[in-house]
Design a protein around this motif. Structure first.
Motif, mmCIF file in Angstrom:
data_model
loop_
_atom_site.group_PDB
_atom_site.id
_atom_site.type_symbol
_atom_site.label_atom_id
_atom_site.label_comp_id
_atom_site.label_asym_id
_atom_site.label_seq_id
_atom_site.Cartn_x
_atom_site.Cartn_y
_atom_site.Cartn_z
ATOM 1 N N GLY A 154 -47.181 66.838 59.865
ATOM 2 C CA GLY A 154 -48.601 66.487 59.786
ATOM 3 C C GLY A 154 -49.248 66.710 61.134
ATOM 4 N N ASP A 155 -50.523 66.351 61.224
ATOM 5 C CA ASP A 155 -51.223 66.493 62.501
ATOM 6 C C ASP A 155 -50.609 65.560 63.536
ATOM 7 N N THR A 156 -50.461 66.064 64.752
ATOM 8 C CA THR A 156 -49.948 65.266 65.866
ATOM 9 C C THR A 156 -50.818 65.532 67.078
ATOM 10 N N PRO A 157 -50.829 64.613 68.058
ATOM 11 C CA PRO A 157 -51.665 64.819 69.237
ATOM 12 C C PRO A 157 -51.362 66.124 69.963
ATOM 13 N N LEU A 158 -50.076 66.487 70.082
ATOM 14 C CA LEU A 158 -49.752 67.720 70.793
ATOM 15 C C LEU A 158 -50.253 68.945 70.035
ATOM 16 N N GLN A 159 -50.014 68.970 68.731
ATOM 17 C CA GLN A 159 -50.489 70.103 67.940
ATOM 18 C C GLN A 159 -52.002 70.217 68.005
ATOM 19 N N ASP A 160 -52.684 69.096 67.911
ATOM 20 C CA ASP A 160 -54.152 69.117 67.988
ATOM 21 C C ASP A 160 -54.620 69.687 69.326
ATOM 22 N N ALA A 161 -53.939 69.320 70.413
ATOM 23 C CA ALA A 161 -54.324 69.801 71.734
ATOM 24 C C ALA A 161 -54.115 71.303 71.850
ATOM 25 N N VAL A 162 -53.008 71.797 71.317
ATOM 26 C CA VAL A 162 -52.741 73.240 71.358
ATOM 27 C C VAL A 162 -53.807 73.998 70.574
ATOM 28 N N MET A 163 -54.152 73.497 69.400
ATOM 29 C CA MET A 163 -55.136 74.187 68.556
ATOM 30 C C MET A 163 -56.541 74.129 69.147
ATOM 31 N N ALA A 164 -56.796 73.140 69.997
ATOM 32 C CA ALA A 164 -58.113 73.029 70.642
ATOM 33 C C ALA A 164 -58.203 73.849 71.918
ATOM 34 N N GLY A 165 -57.082 74.378 72.390
ATOM 35 C CA GLY A 165 -57.055 75.116 73.647
ATOM 36 C C GLY A 165 -57.441 76.578 73.486
ATOM 37 N N ASP A 166 -57.420 77.290 74.600
ATOM 38 C CA ASP A 166 -57.830 78.694 74.611
ATOM 39 C C ASP A 166 -56.666 79.677 74.526
ATOM 40 N N ILE A 167 -55.428 79.185 74.545
ATOM 41 C CA ILE A 167 -54.265 80.067 74.419
ATOM 42 C C ILE A 167 -54.031 80.356 72.945
ATOM 43 N N ALA A 168 -53.716 81.612 72.626
ATOM 44 C CA ALA A 168 -53.436 81.995 71.237
ATOM 45 C C ALA A 168 -52.279 81.161 70.700
ATOM 46 N N TRP A 169 -52.517 80.454 69.583
ATOM 47 C CA TRP A 169 -51.504 79.543 69.052
ATOM 48 C C TRP A 169 -51.128 79.925 67.636
ATOM 49 N N THR A 170 -49.909 79.562 67.261
ATOM 50 C CA THR A 170 -49.444 79.690 65.880
ATOM 51 C C THR A 170 -48.693 78.414 65.528
ATOM 52 N N VAL A 171 -49.045 77.789 64.413
ATOM 53 C CA VAL A 171 -48.359 76.595 63.941
ATOM 54 C C VAL A 171 -47.354 76.999 62.862
ATOM 55 N N LEU A 172 -46.121 76.553 63.026
ATOM 56 C CA LEU A 172 -45.043 76.841 62.075
ATOM 57 C C LEU A 172 -44.831 75.609 61.200
ATOM 58 N N MET A 173 -44.947 75.773 59.876
ATOM 59 C CA MET A 173 -44.841 74.649 58.951
ATOM 60 C C MET A 173 -43.728 74.919 57.929
ATOM 61 N N PRO A 174 -42.476 74.779 58.333
ATOM 62 C CA PRO A 174 -41.385 75.017 57.392
ATOM 63 C C PRO A 174 -41.221 73.862 56.415
ATOM 64 N N VAL A 175 -40.745 74.197 55.210
ATOM 65 C CA VAL A 175 -40.358 73.160 54.262
ATOM 66 C C VAL A 175 -38.927 72.731 54.584
ATOM 67 N N GLU A 176 -38.229 72.131 53.639
ATOM 68 C CA GLU A 176 -36.888 71.603 53.886
ATOM 69 C C GLU A 176 -35.951 72.674 54.447
ATOM 70 N N PHE A 177 -35.209 72.318 55.490
ATOM 71 C CA PHE A 177 -34.253 73.246 56.102
ATOM 72 C C PHE A 177 -32.999 73.354 55.225
ATOM 73 N N MET A 178 -32.463 74.558 55.093
ATOM 74 C CA MET A 178 -31.170 74.705 54.440
ATOM 75 C C MET A 178 -30.078 73.928 55.183
ATOM 76 N N ALA A 179 -30.233 73.814 56.491
ATOM 77 C CA ALA A 179 -29.245 73.093 57.298
ATOM 78 C C ALA A 179 -29.140 71.626 56.914
ATOM 79 N N ASN A 180 -30.140 71.086 56.181
ATOM 80 C CA ASN A 180 -30.039 69.703 55.733
ATOM 81 C C ASN A 180 -28.844 69.487 54.817
ATOM 82 N N ALA A 181 -28.370 70.555 54.187
ATOM 83 C CA ALA A 181 -27.201 70.446 53.305
ATOM 84 C C ALA A 181 -25.949 70.031 54.063
ATOM 85 N N LEU A 182 -25.952 70.186 55.382
ATOM 86 C CA LEU A 182 -24.793 69.744 56.167
ATOM 87 C C LEU A 182 -24.585 68.237 56.063
#
Length: 294
Positions: free
Chosen positions: A124-152
């Motif tokens: 969800g939204d977090t203070p750090l993510q919000d700050a990055v999206m409000a800045g002037d540096i080109a940003w990309t947010v990665l929103m993965p669903v459940e990791f396959m590694a969770n099966a471990l």
């Protein structure tokens, strides 16, 4: 895949190998981001709060390990020197509290000449993510669903009893290979065209728990029984494992009422990386030893 209004253009890459700083480098996604960047011919710095205690086992040669703490932005100044792209997580690596230091990190990154930032979304939204999206540096947010590694998390029960014990066994998950998350991160950090975008990242299939157990059984060469727990039994199991109550509440909500984005495969991995997303059967084959009886 969601495009946001901030479409800050990416800078033109240099002809020499770029240098990337990866926070959370020993985590599930961070490790894969490091590997992908190295495989693309780039230089990589792995950020850690305590290099002497961090688990860098299995890291490829050529990774520069540097000390720094996202909760202490001043500690990042040496690590950011000469960096083209920065991969961030949104939680403190110590106590897993949401980081409040986003504005300072973005300011330091801009002063250091960082051109691109990726952020691993924390649910969800977090203070750090919000700050990055409000800045002037080109940003990309990665929103993965459940990791396959969770099966471990099933590995111990499968090795000991050939059994998976879970509630809501019919739930669907479009779970994603952690290597594909790392690949999307590496492309977004090192190529033009991804600034101002939020990428929902899924695997290529929607699978039930039985589907996953069958894939693991095929990979390890021995059958696996799926036992469905009631909610009360699941709560008892999670509490016995030491899960905090807020995590247990989250698991009940996500497992009992998985949102459409968590169970609907989309083509982000192929669109961004140019190759298909890896299947759970592939993940199971890669990790089969973790599920075999000793």
């Amino acid at each position: 895949m969601t495009n946001n209004a901030n479409t800050t253009p990416d800078a033109t890459p240099s002809t020499t190998p770029d240098l990337f700083l990866v926070a959370g480098a020993t985590g599930t996604v961070g490790r894969q981001t490091v590997r992908e960047l190295l495989s693309r011919g780039h230089l990589v710095r792995a950020l850690t709060r305590d290099p002497d205690k961090a688990d860098f086992s299995g890291f490829p040669d050529g990774v520069e390990v540097v000390r720094g703490d996202l909760a202490d932005p001043a500690s990042l100044v040496p690590a950011l020197e000469g960096v083209t792209g920065l991969h961030l997580i949104t939680f403190d690596g110590g106590g897993f509290a949401a980081l409040e230091t986003g504005p300072e990190i973005v300011e330091l990154a801009a002063k250091a000449g960082v051109r691109r930032i990726t952020v691993l979304n924390g649910g969800g939204d977090t203070p750090l993510q919000d700050a990055v999206m409000a800045g002037d540096i080109a940003w990309t947010v990665l929103m993965p669903v459940e990791f396959m590694a969770n099966a471990l998390e099933w590995a111990q029960g499968i090795r000991a009893e050939d059994t998976v014990r879970e509630p809501f066994v019919g739930r669907l998950s479009a779970m994603v290979h952690e290597g594909d998350i790392g690949a999307v991160a590496a492309v977004a950090l090192s190529e033009d065209g991804h600034g101002g975008k939020s990428y929902l990242i899924t695997g290529p299939e929607a699978l039930t728990i039985q589907d996953k157990a069958d894939a693991l059984a095929a990979a390890r060469g021995r059958g696996i029984e799926v036992v469905e727990l009631t909610e009360a039994q699941a709560l008892e199991q999670w509490r016995a494992a030491g899960q905090p109550e807020e995590v247990i509440g989250f698991l009940l909500e996500v497992y009992g009422n998985t949102p459409p984005e968590g169970r609907t495969p989309i083509g982000t991995v192929a669109e961004v990386t140019g190759r298909p997303a890896r299947t759970f059967a592939q993940w199971a084959a890669e990790n089969a030893d973790a599920f075999r009886r000793v």
